[in-house]
Design a protein around this motif. Structure first.
Motif, PDB file in Angstrom:
ATOM      1  N   MET A 246       0.762  -1.121  -0.059  1.00 26.83           N
ATOM      2  CA  MET A 246       0.174   0.086  -0.058  1.00 26.83           C
ATOM      3  C   MET A 246       0.808   1.185  -0.079  1.00 26.83           C
ATOM      4  O   MET A 246       1.922   1.297   0.104  1.00 26.83           O
ATOM      5  N   PRO A 247       0.189   2.410  -0.157  1.00 23.67           N
ATOM      6  CA  PRO A 247       0.995   3.735  -0.336  1.00 23.67           C
ATOM      7  C   PRO A 247       1.916   3.877   0.769  1.00 23.67           C
ATOM      8  O   PRO A 247       2.893   4.512   0.676  1.00 23.67           O
ATOM      9  N   ASN A 248       1.411   3.537   2.052  1.00 27.28           N
ATOM     10  CA  ASN A 248       2.365   3.911   3.346  1.00 27.28           C
ATOM     11  C   ASN A 248       3.606   2.977   3.107  1.00 27.28           C
ATOM     12  O   ASN A 248       4.529   3.121   4.110  1.00 27.28           O
ATOM     13  N   ASP A 249       3.687   1.959   2.147  1.00 25.76           N
ATOM     14  CA  ASP A 249       4.898   1.329   2.196  1.00 25.76           C
ATOM     15  C   ASP A 249       5.981   2.009   1.090  1.00 25.76           C
ATOM     16  O   ASP A 249       7.182   1.517   1.145  1.00 25.76           O
ATOM     17  N   LEU A 250       5.244   2.894   0.374  1.00 22.22           N
ATOM     18  CA  LEU A 250       6.342   3.407  -0.666  1.00 22.22           C
ATOM     19  C   LEU A 250       7.598   3.801  -0.203  1.00 22.22           C
ATOM     20  O   LEU A 250       8.777   3.520  -0.771  1.00 22.22           O
ATOM     21  N   PRO A 251       7.741   4.658   0.881  1.00 19.27           N
ATOM     22  CA  PRO A 251       9.091   5.177   1.330  1.00 19.27           C
ATOM     23  C   PRO A 251       9.918   4.031   1.675  1.00 19.27           C
ATOM     24  O   PRO A 251      11.241   3.921   1.521  1.00 19.27           O
ATOM     25  N   LEU A 252       9.306   2.962   2.373  1.00 18.57           N
ATOM     26  CA  LEU A 252      10.034   1.594   2.693  1.00 18.57           C
ATOM     27  C   LEU A 252      10.805   1.111   1.610  1.00 18.57           C
ATOM     28  O   LEU A 252      12.019   0.709   1.566  1.00 18.57           O
ATOM     29  N   LEU A 253       9.803   0.834   0.571  1.00 20.78           N
ATOM     30  CA  LEU A 253      10.289   0.297  -0.548  1.00 20.78           C
ATOM     31  C   LEU A 253      11.231   0.849  -1.348  1.00 20.78           C
ATOM     32  O   LEU A 253      12.103   0.404  -1.916  1.00 20.78           O
ATOM     33  N   ASP A 254      11.336   2.189  -1.388  1.00 18.71           N
ATOM     34  CA  ASP A 254      12.152   2.963  -2.184  1.00 18.71           C
ATOM     35  C   ASP A 254      13.349   3.162  -1.340  1.00 18.71           C
ATOM     36  O   ASP A 254      14.517   3.136  -1.888  1.00 18.71           O
ATOM     37  N   TRP A 255      13.610   2.998  -0.011  1.00 12.93           N
ATOM     38  CA  TRP A 255      14.841   2.738   0.825  1.00 12.93           C
ATOM     39  C   TRP A 255      15.561   1.659   0.499  1.00 12.93           C
ATOM     40  O   TRP A 255      16.876   1.638   0.544  1.00 12.93           O
ATOM     41  N   ALA A 256      14.917   0.545   0.625  1.00 14.54           N
ATOM     42  CA  ALA A 256      15.487  -0.804   0.607  1.00 14.54           C
ATOM     43  C   ALA A 256      16.249  -1.227  -0.382  1.00 14.54           C
ATOM     44  O   ALA A 256      15.903  -0.957  -1.341  1.00 14.54           O
ATOM     45  N   GLY A 257      17.399  -1.787  -0.356  1.00 16.88           N
ATOM     46  CA  GLY A 257      18.126  -2.286  -1.454  1.00 16.88           C
ATOM     47  C   GLY A 257      17.499  -3.339  -2.215  1.00 16.88           C
ATOM     48  O   GLY A 257      17.808  -3.044  -3.564  1.00 16.88           O
ATOM     49  N   HIS A 258      16.344  -4.072  -1.857  1.00 16.00           N
ATOM     50  CA  HIS A 258      15.609  -4.912  -2.647  1.00 16.00           C
ATOM     51  C   HIS A 258      14.274  -4.840  -2.245  1.00 16.00           C
ATOM     52  O   HIS A 258      13.805  -5.145  -1.119  1.00 16.00           O
ATOM     53  N   ALA A 259      13.455  -4.211  -3.349  1.00 14.19           N
ATOM     54  CA  ALA A 259      12.085  -4.124  -2.916  1.00 14.19           C
ATOM     55  C   ALA A 259      11.148  -4.821  -3.763  1.00 14.19           C
ATOM     56  O   ALA A 259      11.121  -5.081  -4.924  1.00 14.19           O
ATOM     57  N   TYR A 260      10.188  -5.345  -3.011  1.00 10.11           N
ATOM     58  CA  TYR A 260       9.090  -6.336  -3.618  1.00 10.11           C
ATOM     59  C   TYR A 260       7.745  -5.567  -3.269  1.00 10.11           C
ATOM     60  O   TYR A 260       7.327  -5.468  -2.192  1.00 10.11           O
ATOM     61  N   ALA A 261       6.988  -5.444  -4.424  1.00 12.35           N
ATOM     62  CA  ALA A 261       5.617  -4.971  -4.346  1.00 12.35           C
ATOM     63  C   ALA A 261       4.690  -6.342  -4.392  1.00 12.35           C
ATOM     64  O   ALA A 261       5.355  -7.163  -5.390  1.00 12.35           O
TER      65      ALA A 261
END
Length: 283
Positions: A234-249
């Motif tokens: 969800m949108p509240n996860d966007l900063p987390l996924l942008d920061w992490a080296g490996h991001a999975y939606a």
């Protein structure tokens, strides 16, 4: 568990990192948890396998403390969790708040006034390190909000120095439109986000997100962002996924999350997080 139980490549064909991540950060609802809101036996097995390898799994969620008590035993009963969209770092074993990013009372009152003026009909509730409180008209039909132990009153009477999240609700606005209006009205004062299918904007202190709190925690652990794999929907996860080296939606993620994340994981109904972790760690 055998390798035949899980896919050997990401759903989007991405190549796995050359070395397994050192830390896993995962959202819960719509991500790690199934549609029934529970941890499946397969997911529990994968989490146990990571624990045996000393790989920290940090649950990074918008949920407050009060919505986590029934889950701790299912996910191991120890370690750290980031709750309330980064507002709290929680020690699971001791059931205690290790760190809290609170919002000053004067900021809460000012933000509420600005948002009420911009979108009349907005009502508020507060998530605190010490519990929950709400205005009388804040979603009273939801049983989770009607515990007789929860203080009910005017926002100005409920604020204190323990608030980690301000919840803004509107009964007539559409969810994303309300978030847009809230961001325009108060985004210069606080961090706004949205993670619900309903019209509920979640408000944290300025600069406080899942990512900012996880970055601080990883700094304490000596783990670089390039060594972190993160999952969200969800949108509240966007900063987390942008920061992490490996991001999975997740396959079931909001379109904005699917468009932003580096990789895609299978649907949360299909143990998407666990299946992806099994591949990444060769379980």
């Amino acid at each position: 568990m055998t390798t035949s139980d899980v896919p050997r490549a990401d759903e989007d064909g991405a190549v796995a990192p050359p070395a397994p991540p050192r830390l896993v950060a995962t959202d819960l609802d719509g991500t790690l948890l199934g549609p029934d809101g529970a941890v499946s036996s397969y997911t529990r097995e994968v989490l146990l396998a990571l624990e045996e390898r000393d790989v920290p799994v940090v649950f990074v969620t918008g949920r407050p403390i009060r919505w986590m008590e029934t889950l701790w035993a299912e996910v191991g009963g120890h370690g750290l969790a980031i709750l309330s969209n980064g507002g709290i770092v929680y020690d699971v074993a001791s059931h205690s708040v290790r760190r809290a990013h609170t919002i000053a009372p004067d900021v809460l009152v000012r933000v509420a006034a600005l948002l009420r003026a911009a979108v009349p009909g907005t009502t508020f509730a507060l998530e605190k390190t010490t519990g929950f409180s709400r205005e009388p008209d804040f979603m009273p039909r939801m049983q989770v909000n009607t515990d007789p132990g929860f203080p009910v009153g005017a926002l100005e009477e409920l604020v204190d120095d323990q608030v980690v999240k301000l919840l803004a609700r509107h009964e007539e606005q559409e969810p994303e439109e309300f978030w847009r209006l809230a961001e325009e009205a108060v985004g210069h004062e606080v961090t706004t986000t949205w993670s619900s299918v309903g019209t509920l904007v979640e408000i944290s202190g300025a600069g406080v997100t899942k990512a900012s709190t996880l970055a601080s925690l990883c700094g304490d652990l000596g783990i670089d962002r390039s060594e972190v794999v993160a999952f969200g929907d969800m949108p509240n996860d966007l900063p987390l996924l942008d920061w992490a080296g490996h991001a999975y939606a997740m396959e079931n993620a909001h379109p904005s999350v699917l468009a932003s994340a580096e990789h895609a994981a299978p649907h949360h109904a299909d143990d998407g997080v666990a299946r992806t972790l099994a591949r990444l760690f060769g379980l």
